[in-house]
Design a protein around this motif. Structure first.
Motif, PDB file in Angstrom:
ATOM      1  N   PRO A  35     -32.343 -42.094  28.352  1.00  0.00           N
ATOM      2  CA  PRO A  35     -31.536 -40.736  27.795  1.00  0.00           C
ATOM      3  C   PRO A  35     -30.165 -40.882  26.979  1.00  0.00           C
ATOM      4  O   PRO A  35     -29.445 -42.162  27.127  1.00  0.00           O
ATOM      5  CB  PRO A  35     -31.397 -40.435  28.852  1.00  0.00           C
ATOM      6  CG  PRO A  35     -31.170 -41.268  29.564  1.00  0.00           C
ATOM      7  CD  PRO A  35     -32.071 -42.363  29.273  1.00  0.00           C
ATOM      8  N   GLU A  62     -31.449 -30.946  36.588  1.00  0.00           N
ATOM      9  CA  GLU A  62     -32.158 -31.950  35.101  1.00  0.00           C
ATOM     10  C   GLU A  62     -32.453 -32.879  35.216  1.00  0.00           C
ATOM     11  O   GLU A  62     -31.335 -34.019  35.537  1.00  0.00           O
ATOM     12  CB  GLU A  62     -31.442 -31.121  33.602  1.00  0.00           C
ATOM     13  CG  GLU A  62     -31.967 -29.856  33.519  1.00  0.00           C
ATOM     14  CD  GLU A  62     -31.208 -29.165  32.228  1.00  0.00           C
ATOM     15  OE1 GLU A  62     -31.438 -28.397  31.649  1.00  0.00           O
ATOM     16  OE2 GLU A  62     -30.096 -30.001  31.823  1.00  0.00           O
ATOM     17  N   TRP A  64     -34.585 -36.445  33.284  1.00  0.00           N
ATOM     18  CA  TRP A  64     -34.543 -37.334  32.290  1.00  0.00           C
ATOM     19  C   TRP A  64     -36.054 -37.462  32.126  1.00  0.00           C
ATOM     20  O   TRP A  64     -36.377 -38.398  33.579  1.00  0.00           O
ATOM     21  CB  TRP A  64     -33.697 -38.441  31.469  1.00  0.00           C
ATOM     22  CG  TRP A  64     -34.665 -39.297  30.619  1.00  0.00           C
ATOM     23  CD1 TRP A  64     -35.024 -40.037  30.432  1.00  0.00           C
ATOM     24  CD2 TRP A  64     -34.303 -38.688  29.224  1.00  0.00           C
ATOM     25  NE1 TRP A  64     -34.887 -40.616  28.844  1.00  0.00           N
ATOM     26  CE2 TRP A  64     -34.254 -38.975  28.029  1.00  0.00           C
ATOM     27  CE3 TRP A  64     -33.502 -37.612  28.381  1.00  0.00           C
ATOM     28  CZ2 TRP A  64     -34.922 -39.609  27.128  1.00  0.00           C
ATOM     29  CZ3 TRP A  64     -33.605 -37.032  27.436  1.00  0.00           C
ATOM     30  CH2 TRP A  64     -33.963 -38.170  25.815  1.00  0.00           C
ATOM     31  N   PHE A  67     -37.914 -38.581  27.063  1.00  0.00           N
ATOM     32  CA  PHE A  67     -38.667 -37.569  26.092  1.00  0.00           C
ATOM     33  C   PHE A  67     -37.379 -36.292  26.263  1.00  0.00           C
ATOM     34  O   PHE A  67     -36.985 -36.637  25.204  1.00  0.00           O
ATOM     35  CB  PHE A  67     -39.641 -36.914  25.975  1.00  0.00           C
ATOM     36  CG  PHE A  67     -39.910 -36.380  25.016  1.00  0.00           C
ATOM     37  CD1 PHE A  67     -40.294 -36.680  23.892  1.00  0.00           C
ATOM     38  CD2 PHE A  67     -40.285 -35.044  25.071  1.00  0.00           C
ATOM     39  CE1 PHE A  67     -40.649 -36.232  22.204  1.00  0.00           C
ATOM     40  CE2 PHE A  67     -40.040 -34.166  23.511  1.00  0.00           C
ATOM     41  CZ  PHE A  67     -40.416 -34.382  22.671  1.00  0.00           C
ATOM     42  N   THR A  68     -37.074 -35.870  27.337  1.00  0.00           N
ATOM     43  CA  THR A  68     -35.939 -34.744  27.639  1.00  0.00           C
ATOM     44  C   THR A  68     -35.713 -34.410  29.066  1.00  0.00           C
ATOM     45  O   THR A  68     -36.089 -34.675  29.508  1.00  0.00           O
ATOM     46  CB  THR A  68     -37.068 -33.222  26.467  1.00  0.00           C
ATOM     47  OG1 THR A  68     -35.953 -32.668  26.922  1.00  0.00           O
ATOM     48  CG2 THR A  68     -37.792 -32.726  27.495  1.00  0.00           C
ATOM     49  N   TYR A  69     -35.198 -33.261  29.001  1.00  0.00           N
ATOM     50  CA  TYR A  69     -34.381 -33.319  30.333  1.00  0.00           C
ATOM     51  C   TYR A  69     -35.479 -32.083  30.937  1.00  0.00           C
ATOM     52  O   TYR A  69     -35.132 -30.835  30.295  1.00  0.00           O
ATOM     53  CB  TYR A  69     -32.802 -33.192  30.249  1.00  0.00           C
ATOM     54  CG  TYR A  69     -32.056 -33.931  30.214  1.00  0.00           C
ATOM     55  CD1 TYR A  69     -31.546 -34.671  31.149  1.00  0.00           C
ATOM     56  CD2 TYR A  69     -31.425 -33.863  28.656  1.00  0.00           C
ATOM     57  CE1 TYR A  69     -30.837 -35.914  31.843  1.00  0.00           C
ATOM     58  CE2 TYR A  69     -30.379 -35.213  28.784  1.00  0.00           C
ATOM     59  CZ  TYR A  69     -30.324 -35.859  30.115  1.00  0.00           C
ATOM     60  OH  TYR A  69     -29.461 -37.112  29.841  1.00  0.00           O
ATOM     61  N   GLN A  70     -36.251 -32.227  32.542  1.00  0.00           N
ATOM     62  CA  GLN A  70     -36.359 -30.960  32.571  1.00  0.00           C
ATOM     63  C   GLN A  70     -35.639 -30.917  33.846  1.00  0.00           C
ATOM     64  O   GLN A  70     -35.571 -31.630  34.991  1.00  0.00           O
ATOM     65  CB  GLN A  70     -38.015 -32.235  32.847  1.00  0.00           C
ATOM     66  CG  GLN A  70     -38.922 -32.749  32.131  1.00  0.00           C
ATOM     67  CD  GLN A  70     -39.014 -31.462  30.878  1.00  0.00           C
ATOM     68  OE1 GLN A  70     -39.688 -29.673  31.634  1.00  0.00           O
ATOM     69  NE2 GLN A  70     -39.168 -31.329  29.983  1.00  0.00           N
TER      70      GLN A  70
END
Length: 96
Positions: A35, A62, A64, A67-70
């Motif tokens: 991240p 949120e 990590w 790949f991206t923050y969820q």
């Protein structure tokens, strides 16, 4: 013209990029999956704006996922959101 240098003490490593073991064969892959600034959890104000403003409003939590923050939940206020973010100790990798 003088050389450009980063601000701060010269005996400390830069915090701009996450640390990656150069001897590891999968280092480039691992580096892409880290991240930004090694922050695995963060919170955002539901209605936008700065994080410290309106501390009584709800927050979006949120995490990590390599790949991206969820979005993983919500918190009723700033204090609860900060407590959730700080549950994960510095350097702990939730994927490990």
């Amino acid at each position: 013209m003088a050389k450009h240098r980063r601000p701060g003490p010269p005996n400390q490593p830069s915090r701009a990029l996450p640390r990656v073991n150069a001897d590891e064969l999968l280092a480039p892959y691992i580096k892409r999956r880290r991240p930004p600034m090694d922050i695995y959890r963060r919170h955002r104000a539901v209605h936008g704006g700065a994080g410290h403003l309106r501390p009584d409003e709800p927050r979006v939590l949120e995490e990590w996922d390599d790949f991206t923050y969820q979005v993983v939940g919500t918190a009723p206020d700033l204090a609860t959101a900060q407590k959730w973010v700080n549950e994960l100790q510095i350097g702990d990798d939730p994927a490990a």
